[in-house]
Design an enzyme around this catalytic site. Sequence first.
Site, mmCIF file in Angstrom:
data_model
loop_
_atom_site.group_PDB
_atom_site.id
_atom_site.type_symbol
_atom_site.label_atom_id
_atom_site.label_comp_id
_atom_site.label_asym_id
_atom_site.label_seq_id
_atom_site.Cartn_x
_atom_site.Cartn_y
_atom_site.Cartn_z
ATOM 1 N N LYS A 48 -0.686 -6.067 -1.369
ATOM 2 C CA LYS A 48 -1.219 -5.359 -0.240
ATOM 3 C C LYS A 48 -2.650 -5.359 -0.119
ATOM 4 O O LYS A 48 -3.204 -5.752 0.819
ATOM 5 C CB LYS A 48 -0.631 -4.112 -0.237
ATOM 6 C CG LYS A 48 0.984 -3.935 -0.019
ATOM 7 C CD LYS A 48 1.641 -2.723 -0.170
ATOM 8 C CE LYS A 48 2.983 -2.963 -0.071
ATOM 9 N NZ LYS A 48 3.986 -1.701 -0.564
ATOM 10 N N ASP A 83 3.693 2.931 7.137
ATOM 11 C CA ASP A 83 5.054 2.320 6.752
ATOM 12 C C ASP A 83 6.053 2.545 7.728
ATOM 13 O O ASP A 83 7.024 1.929 7.954
ATOM 14 C CB ASP A 83 5.600 2.990 5.308
ATOM 15 C CG ASP A 83 5.462 2.102 4.238
ATOM 16 O OD1 ASP A 83 5.497 0.960 4.200
ATOM 17 O OD2 ASP A 83 5.673 2.591 3.030
ATOM 18 N N GLN A 114 3.025 4.352 -2.537
ATOM 19 C CA GLN A 114 3.834 3.197 -2.866
ATOM 20 C C GLN A 114 5.233 4.011 -3.678
ATOM 21 O O GLN A 114 4.955 4.937 -4.513
ATOM 22 C CB GLN A 114 3.222 2.595 -3.965
ATOM 23 C CG GLN A 114 3.959 1.397 -4.446
ATOM 24 C CD GLN A 114 4.377 0.402 -3.479
ATOM 25 O OE1 GLN A 114 3.656 -0.100 -2.595
ATOM 26 N NE2 GLN A 114 5.641 -0.087 -3.538
#
Length: 305
Positions: free
Chosen positions: A56, A123, A100
């Site tokens: 990422k 997200d 995460q």
Amino acid sequence: MTDAPKILDGKKLSQAVARTLNKKINTLAPTVGRPPGLAVILVGENPASKTYVAAKHRFAKECGVRTFDIKLPDNVSERELTQVINDLNTNIEVDGILLQLPLPKPLDGAHFTRMIAPEKDADGLHPLNQGLLMQGLPAPRSCTPLGVMTMLDLALSNISLNDTTTLEDIPLASLAGKSAIVIGRSQLVGKPVGFLLLERNATVTFAHSKTHDLPAVCRAADIVVAAVGVPRLVKGEWIKPGAIVLDVGINRTDDGKLVGDVDYDAAASLASAITPVPGGVGPMTVAMLMSNTVENFERRNGIQV
Ligand code: NAD
């Protein structure tokens, strides 16, 4: 047997996303006075999570997104993690926050995901944003489903990806009159991808572990999205000739191989387009995380998305 299918290369398509975002950021950052910012919170030492987080950061750099790298120890307290999220929620240079998952026990991932300010959700998993998806209102959408939709547009276009392709070259496909099956109904993938397909006028069937005669239901579909987590569940004979097959699954077999939820070789002999695993939907999930961050940046700065 149909003609050779179009192989939907997620790595190449993610590069097209990077070029698109890079171009946009080069125009917008001087006006706003800063680039978009993404904070990535990693708790603990999970090796898979570390790899995903590193990917990422790398992709953010390619796009021109500034990252804030927050690493916390396994034994971080609920209070400390809450404080970190609250600080990022009020940091004006942060447009996207990614926590995460999974979190080390006993921390509850869903609980902390809900703490992220919805307008900074990178997200697209915050319940408010998933509710806005159901209502068809603008909000960050879940990344993997967004990646699937972009791959579907590629499948239905006559574009061959090259070193200069951007998303502007790939038209939004018309899905009216097309039937789609989504196998899997998770909050993360199945449900949101089904709603995105519906939003684009496909006729959608949600299938799951309790569906009767899944092969027959699948054989009726022009578009198959598999998001199950069972290696090679979807057999070649489940695929209608000419269907588009989008395989979200990432499974490791006993011999250490990464495979999808679809029996790739058998399905590829019938499909008109298919995603490989690895190298299909996976890279697009990271790309869409960055796309969400840039959209959040635009919304937060009053720029038309
Ligand atoms: P999940 O376990 O939350 O959900 C799986 C769904 O599949 C459930 O709704 C269940 O009803 C359904 N299911 C289970 N067994 C079934 C069967 N035999 N027949 C039909 N349906 C069945 O999983 P998830 O988080 O949605 O992930 C699914 C897969 O996608 C996993 O392999 C995961 O690793 C992968 N994944 C990949 C990405 C990516 O970026 N490519 C992102 C997220 C998840």
